[in-house]
Scaffold this motif. Structure first.
Motif, PDB file in Angstrom:
ATOM      1  N   ALA A 216       0.838  -1.202   0.000  1.00 17.64           N
ATOM      2  CA  ALA A 216       0.000   0.000   0.000  1.00 17.64           C
ATOM      3  C   ALA A 216       0.870   1.248   0.000  1.00 17.64           C
ATOM      4  O   ALA A 216       0.610   2.210  -0.723  1.00 17.64           O
ATOM      5  CB  ALA A 216      -0.928  -0.020   1.208  1.00 17.64           C
ATOM      6  N   LYS A 217       1.918   1.206   0.807  1.00 18.98           N
ATOM      7  CA  LYS A 217       2.812   2.349   0.919  1.00 18.98           C
ATOM      8  C   LYS A 217       3.513   2.630  -0.407  1.00 18.98           C
ATOM      9  O   LYS A 217       3.784   3.776  -0.744  1.00 18.98           O
ATOM     10  CB  LYS A 217       3.848   2.073   2.026  1.00 18.98           C
ATOM     11  N   ASP A 218       3.776   1.554  -1.154  1.00 20.86           N
ATOM     12  CA  ASP A 218       4.410   1.712  -2.463  1.00 20.86           C
ATOM     13  C   ASP A 218       3.431   2.177  -3.537  1.00 20.86           C
ATOM     14  O   ASP A 218       3.787   2.258  -4.716  1.00 20.86           O
ATOM     15  CB  ASP A 218       5.056   0.389  -2.910  1.00 20.86           C
ATOM     16  N   GLY A 219       2.164   2.384  -3.149  1.00 19.14           N
ATOM     17  CA  GLY A 219       1.226   2.992  -4.099  1.00 19.14           C
ATOM     18  C   GLY A 219       0.332   2.023  -4.847  1.00 19.14           C
ATOM     19  O   GLY A 219      -0.378   2.427  -5.775  1.00 19.14           O
ATOM     20  N   MET A 220       0.354   0.734  -4.465  1.00 20.88           N
ATOM     21  CA  MET A 220      -0.516  -0.236  -5.145  1.00 20.88           C
ATOM     22  C   MET A 220      -1.981   0.085  -4.860  1.00 20.88           C
ATOM     23  O   MET A 220      -2.341   0.435  -3.734  1.00 20.88           O
ATOM     24  CB  MET A 220      -0.186  -1.651  -4.660  1.00 20.88           C
ATOM     25  N   THR A 221      -2.801  -0.022  -5.880  1.00 20.55           N
ATOM     26  CA  THR A 221      -4.248   0.129  -5.718  1.00 20.55           C
ATOM     27  C   THR A 221      -4.796  -1.204  -5.218  1.00 20.55           C
ATOM     28  O   THR A 221      -4.533  -2.247  -5.823  1.00 20.55           O
ATOM     29  CB  THR A 221      -4.896   0.486  -7.060  1.00 20.55           C
ATOM     30  N   MET A 222      -5.515  -1.177  -4.105  1.00 21.71           N
ATOM     31  CA  MET A 222      -5.921  -2.430  -3.471  1.00 21.71           C
ATOM     32  C   MET A 222      -7.369  -2.371  -2.996  1.00 21.71           C
ATOM     33  O   MET A 222      -7.814  -1.373  -2.453  1.00 21.71           O
ATOM     34  CB  MET A 222      -5.022  -2.710  -2.236  1.00 21.71           C
ATOM     35  N   VAL A 223      -8.083  -3.488  -3.222  1.00 26.49           N
ATOM     36  CA  VAL A 223      -9.392  -3.672  -2.606  1.00 26.49           C
ATOM     37  C   VAL A 223      -9.262  -4.917  -1.723  1.00 26.49           C
ATOM     38  O   VAL A 223      -8.885  -5.986  -2.208  1.00 26.49           O
ATOM     39  CB  VAL A 223     -10.513  -3.870  -3.640  1.00 26.49           C
ATOM     40  N   VAL A 224      -9.522  -4.746  -0.441  1.00 25.12           N
ATOM     41  CA  VAL A 224      -9.206  -5.786   0.536  1.00 25.12           C
ATOM     42  C   VAL A 224     -10.446  -6.139   1.346  1.00 25.12           C
ATOM     43  O   VAL A 224     -11.028  -5.276   2.003  1.00 25.12           O
ATOM     44  CB  VAL A 224      -8.103  -5.286   1.507  1.00 25.12           C
TER      45      VAL A 224
END
Ligand code: ADP
Length: 273
Positions: A216-224
């Motif tokens: 997340a910190k590296d900027g990945m778009t995530m749906v969790v």
């Protein structure tokens, strides 16, 4: 039907209006039934590039189904989903299917990483081979390049010393981290996580969440989808509380978790805390 297939522009009144970028995922009035059972009853959700959205909700509320719709493992039967501007397949009001070509579906899926509750690693392959498999087989990446990238990714998830281990020689937490590295090997633009820690022994949950947090910190778009409130609180840009196929409430984690506006949210939170 079909006349409104152009992706609607973000509305000026939407809560995300402060962000000027186009959403990576836009779901509008998404419906999905299994037989007579309406599982999704009109889900709206925008996910912007770099955003981490956590889906909360009781078992059976439709969270997994919604993730599967984003990834086109299910075809929706109402509403629309765009991923990176591409309209995903749907059935129209007459039940007519509007599907992307198989080629286009495959292309979209390659760009969406999915991590499940169960790690589903290939048991007869080492960690390294598991991570190399899709880039080599699906993308046609050369073996040497795929191996170097797989080593880098296993290092990134803290498993640089386990590349030659088979899944059976790894703990559940380590296997799940291999599964994350394997998804990342396809260089996805979006990562979907479906209760990635719920099959793990409690002492192994932290190491997987830590990897997700880094991502997340590296900027990945995530749906969790997760019941891990600490993750939702610390990492999510937005939480979405679903119940019985609808979005009941959505907002910043501190608002939804600390100060839920709806009785259903309050009741759910009191049960899982
Ligand atoms: P959640 O992830 O919130 O627990 P799910 O999306 O897994 O919810 O399930 C929502 C409802 O849809 C459940 O009642 C489940 O039994 C039903 N369901 C999910 N997949 C199928 C399927 N393939 N066929 C029939 N019913 C399904």
């Amino acid at each position: 039907d079909g006349a409104n297939d152009a992706q609607p522009r973000p509305s000026a009144t939407a809560p995300v209006a402060a962000r000027s970028d186009e959403p990576l995922v836009r779901a509008v009035n998404v419906m999905k039934s299994f037989g007579k059972h309406e599982v999704l009853k009109g889900i709206d959700l925008d996910v912007h590039p770099g955003e981490v959205v956590v889906l909360l909700g009781p078992s059976g509320s439709g969270k997994t189904t919604f993730l599967r719709c984003i990834n086109q493992l299910e075809t929706i039967d109402g509403g629309r989903i765009w991923v990176d501007g591409d309209l995903m397949g749907y059935a129209d009001k007459g039940g007519q299917l509007h599907r992307l070509t198989d080629r286009k579906i495959a292309a979209q899926r390659r760009e969406i990483g999915m991590v499940f509750q169960r790690f589903n690693l290939f048991p007869h392959m080492t960690a390294l081979e598991n991570v190399m498999e899709a880039p080599v087989q699906v993308k046609g990446v050369g073996k040497a390049e795929a191996k170097a990238e797989a080593e880098r990714l296993l290092e990134r998830v803290g498993l640089g010393d386990k590349t030659k281990h088979y899944p059976s020689q790894l703990s559940g937490g380590q296997q799940q981290r291999v599964a994350i590295a394997r998804a990342l090997a396809m260089q996805p633009k979006l990562m979907l996580f479906d209760e990635p820690t719920s099959a793990l022994d409690p002492e192994l949950v932290g190491e997987v969440l830590a990897v997700m947090k880094e991502l997340a910190k590296d900027g990945m778009t995530m749906v969790v989808v997760t019941h891990e409130m600490s993750f939702a609180r610390d990492v999510a840009d937005r939480v979405v509380f679903m119940d019985a196929g609808v979005v009941v409430e959505t907002g910043a984690p501190r608002d939804v978790i600390n100060n839920p506006q709806h009785e259903r949210t309050r009741s759910f939170l009191s049960r899982i805390r």
